[in-house]
Design an enzyme around this catalytic site. Sequence first.
Site, PDB file in Angstrom:
ATOM      1  N   ARG A  29      -6.495  -7.249   6.231  1.00 37.85           N
ATOM      2  CA  ARG A  29      -5.489  -6.449   5.360  1.00 37.85           C
ATOM      3  C   ARG A  29      -4.554  -7.431   4.818  1.00 37.85           C
ATOM      4  NH1 ARG A  29      -0.285  -4.234   6.173  1.00 37.85           N
ATOM      5  NH2 ARG A  29      -0.161  -2.396   4.860  1.00 37.85           N
ATOM      6  N   TYR A  61     -16.360  -6.661  13.554  1.00 39.87           N
ATOM      7  CA  TYR A  61     -17.102  -7.236  12.396  1.00 39.87           C
ATOM      8  C   TYR A  61     -16.055  -8.490  12.128  1.00 39.87           C
ATOM      9  CZ  TYR A  61     -13.324  -4.019  10.209  1.00 39.87           C
ATOM     10  OH  TYR A  61     -11.941  -3.825   9.848  1.00 39.87           O
ATOM     11  N   ASP A  63      -1.910   7.047   2.588  1.00 41.38           N
ATOM     12  CA  ASP A  63      -1.619   7.580   3.677  1.00 41.38           C
ATOM     13  C   ASP A  63      -0.278   8.477   3.925  1.00 41.38           C
ATOM     14  OD1 ASP A  63      -3.513   6.167   4.992  1.00 41.38           O
ATOM     15  OD2 ASP A  63      -2.187   5.103   6.260  1.00 41.38           O
TER      16      ASP A  63
HETATM   17  C1  LIG Z   1       1.999  -2.876   9.114  1.00 41.30           C
HETATM   18  C2  LIG Z   1       0.498  -2.099   8.853  1.00 41.30           C
HETATM   19  C3  LIG Z   1      -0.393  -2.751   9.415  1.00 41.30           C
HETATM   20  C4  LIG Z   1      -1.706  -2.015   9.187  1.00 41.30           C
HETATM   21  N1  LIG Z   1      -2.886  -2.541   9.872  1.00 41.30           N
HETATM   22  C5  LIG Z   1      -3.882  -1.965   9.497  1.00 41.30           C
HETATM   23  C6  LIG Z   1      -5.465  -2.516  10.107  1.00 41.30           C
HETATM   24  O1  LIG Z   1      -5.162  -3.466  10.704  1.00 41.30           O
HETATM   25  N2  LIG Z   1      -6.389  -1.836   9.650  1.00 41.30           N
HETATM   26  C7  LIG Z   1      -6.551  -0.736   9.209  1.00 41.30           C
HETATM   27  O2  LIG Z   1      -7.523  -0.130   9.017  1.00 41.30           O
HETATM   28  N3  LIG Z   1      -5.220  -0.339   8.504  1.00 41.30           N
HETATM   29  C8  LIG Z   1      -4.065  -0.779   8.725  1.00 41.30           C
HETATM   30  N4  LIG Z   1      -3.110  -0.351   8.448  1.00 41.30           N
HETATM   31  C9  LIG Z   1      -3.031   0.939   7.419  1.00 41.30           C
HETATM   32  C10 LIG Z   1      -3.833   0.748   6.008  1.00 41.30           C
HETATM   33  O3  LIG Z   1      -3.260  -0.167   5.471  1.00 41.30           O
HETATM   34  C11 LIG Z   1      -3.685   2.169   5.298  1.00 41.30           C
HETATM   35  O4  LIG Z   1      -4.264   3.228   6.177  1.00 41.30           O
HETATM   36  C12 LIG Z   1      -4.445   2.256   3.968  1.00 41.30           C
HETATM   37  O5  LIG Z   1      -4.491   0.936   3.314  1.00 41.30           O
HETATM   38  C13 LIG Z   1      -3.530   3.162   3.154  1.00 41.30           C
HETATM   39  O6  LIG Z   1      -2.436   2.406   2.513  1.00 41.30           O
HETATM   40  P1  LIG Z   1      -1.103   2.907   2.112  1.00 41.30           P
HETATM   41  O7  LIG Z   1      -0.663   1.904   1.062  1.00 41.30           O
HETATM   42  O8  LIG Z   1      -1.183   4.316   1.714  1.00 41.30           O
HETATM   43  O9  LIG Z   1      -0.117   2.707   3.325  1.00 41.30           O
HETATM   44  P2  LIG Z   1       0.282   1.550   3.998  1.00 41.30           P
HETATM   45  O10 LIG Z   1      -0.622   0.222   3.710  1.00 41.30           O
HETATM   46  O11 LIG Z   1       0.431   1.777   5.502  1.00 41.30           O
HETATM   47  O12 LIG Z   1       1.752   0.982   3.208  1.00 41.30           O
HETATM   48  C14 LIG Z   1       2.819   1.423   3.397  1.00 41.30           C
HETATM   49  C15 LIG Z   1       3.914   0.535   3.059  1.00 41.30           C
HETATM   50  O13 LIG Z   1       5.115   1.217   2.843  1.00 41.30           O
HETATM   51  C16 LIG Z   1       6.286   0.629   3.442  1.00 41.30           C
HETATM   52  N5  LIG Z   1       7.232   1.525   3.668  1.00 41.30           N
HETATM   53  C17 LIG Z   1       7.293   2.461   4.665  1.00 41.30           C
HETATM   54  N6  LIG Z   1       8.335   3.276   4.549  1.00 41.30           N
HETATM   55  C18 LIG Z   1       9.246   2.768   3.635  1.00 41.30           C
HETATM   56  C19 LIG Z   1      10.517   3.047   3.119  1.00 41.30           C
HETATM   57  N7  LIG Z   1      11.208   4.111   3.498  1.00 41.30           N
HETATM   58  N8  LIG Z   1      11.111   2.211   2.402  1.00 41.30           N
HETATM   59  C20 LIG Z   1      10.287   1.290   1.472  1.00 41.30           C
HETATM   60  N9  LIG Z   1       9.042   0.654   2.153  1.00 41.30           N
HETATM   61  C21 LIG Z   1       8.487   1.638   2.910  1.00 41.30           C
HETATM   62  C22 LIG Z   1       5.650   0.112   4.779  1.00 41.30           C
HETATM   63  O14 LIG Z   1       6.439  -1.223   5.179  1.00 41.30           O
HETATM   64  C23 LIG Z   1       4.280  -0.447   4.120  1.00 41.30           C
HETATM   65  O15 LIG Z   1       4.193  -1.701   3.406  1.00 41.30           O
HETATM   66  C24 LIG Z   1      -1.782  -0.896   8.414  1.00 41.30           C
HETATM   67  C25 LIG Z   1      -0.522  -0.409   7.861  1.00 41.30           C
HETATM   68  C26 LIG Z   1       0.779  -1.133   8.078  1.00 41.30           C
HETATM   69  C27 LIG Z   1       2.154  -0.847   7.343  1.00 41.30           C
END
Ligand SMILES: Cc1cc2nc3c(=O)[nH]c(=O)nc-3n(C[C@H](O)[C@H](O)[C@H](O)COP(=O)(O)OP(=O)(O)OC[C@H]3O[C@@H](n4cnc5c(N)ncnc54)[C@H](O)[C@@H]3O)c2cc1C
Length: 380
Positions: A103, A201, A278
């Site tokens: 990631r 993996y 998400d």
């Molecule tokens: C720390 C972390 C580790 C992860 N590790 C894995 C993993 O190992 N394997 C896996 O399959 N999935 C993992 N995920 C989830 C995966 O990245 C997500 O399911 C997927 O990529 C969807 O991405 P997204 O951008 O919707 O959410 P995310 O990738 O979860 O990103 C959300 C971002 O929003 C930020 N955020 C949240 N609330 C606020 C706020 N109020 N103000 C400003 N910023 C905010 C968070 O810090 C984060 O950087 C992880 C997510 C996070 C946050």
Amino acid sequence: MASAPRREVLVVGGGIGGLAAALALARRGAWVRVVEQAPAISEVGAGLQITPNGSRVLRALGLSPESVGVRALAVEPRDALTGRPIARFDLRRAGGDYFFVHRADLIDLLRQGAEAAGVPLRTEARVTAITPHGVELDGGEHLSADLVVGADGLHSVVRRHLLGDDRPFFTGQVAWRAIVPVEQGPVARIWMAPGKHVVTYPLKDGRLNVVAVREEAQWAEEGWSHRDSPDALRRAFGDVALNLKAILARVTEVGRWGLFRHPVADRWHDGRTVLLGDAAHPTLPFLAQGANLALEDAWVLAREILRDDLREGLDRYQAERRPRVSDAVGEANANARNYHLKGARRRAAHAGLWTLGFLAPGAFLRRYDWLYRFDVTADG
Ligand SMILES: Cc1cc2nc3c(=O)[nH]c(=O)nc-3n(C[C@H](O)[C@H](O)[C@H](O)COP(=O)(O)OP(=O)(O)OC[C@H]3O[C@@H](n4cnc5c(N)ncnc54)[C@H](O)[C@@H]3O)c2cc1C
């Protein structure tokens, strides 16, 4: 790219969906910035699978997934109690490029792309409230925008603003996540046992990603940063075969989280704020689609909102994305049951997989054509 109405967009969250959306929007001419609560656009998390539908978006954004990932060759269901393979399915028939990626490396690739496209990324900026003209940060500062994109993940502030509190329910499954220094060929192994399974993996540089899931009555917290002891993981998988035990023996640090089911959001926008990734549709990990769906969302959002009327573009975005992500979330829910079968059903399922692998290996992946062969970038 296309000439677009000049819109000011504020993306909340510098994760995979937020950075991809910022890059896609900037490439189409929007004025976009990202605020991220963490102190850095950061080195957190473990492995992710980038399936062909996600790879297409990365390429369309001008990025090359091979620079950060291991190209996946096959998926191999195994019996975790004997340690032996049941079948092997060739992922080169999945309809496109399939990668195993850390990631942090994917985040870095997206961050570099966004920065090169001129997107300002601000860290240590936590959004605490959505206001009529933008957002408020922790500390009281106000940032204004024509559109606020909630890419703020599992515990989204933007989703709460749009829809109120969500009511997830505990699935009765707990997951552990670790990375160990073990070499494995470019294959995803799914080690299945009654009531539990492990997926392994490889990642770049001789690391092996391990995700272990077990049915447990006891509730565990949902989130990405809860630690557990490696011995607790080993105890939970004490009855597995020696080759899998040897992998678990190498675990020195492990994260643990409870798996919850969340409803896909009914409404994704209100004309001024919109959800993505998400924040709109958290999914269980059993189809490896969390990151891929967020990448697809990012592409479609950028394409639709810069065409003409903002609200109409947001309507089209929701109409296009909601049915597809609902299907993927439903399929991930069903897979959870398939991996954990017991007794006669388990024996029948393993025999079925073996037969499929032997007689019609292509049929296994054809079930996922709707997911992997879908090209969200096809119409621009
Ligand atoms: C720390 C972390 C580790 C992860 N590790 C894995 C993993 O190992 N394997 C896996 O399959 N999935 C993992 N995920 C989830 C995966 O990245 C997500 O399911 C997927 O990529 C969807 O991405 P997204 O951008 O919707 O959410 P995310 O990738 O979860 O990103 C959300 C971002 O929003 C930020 N955020 C949240 N609330 C606020 C706020 N109020 N103000 C400003 N910023 C905010 C968070 O810090 C984060 O950087 C992880 C997510 C996070 C946050």
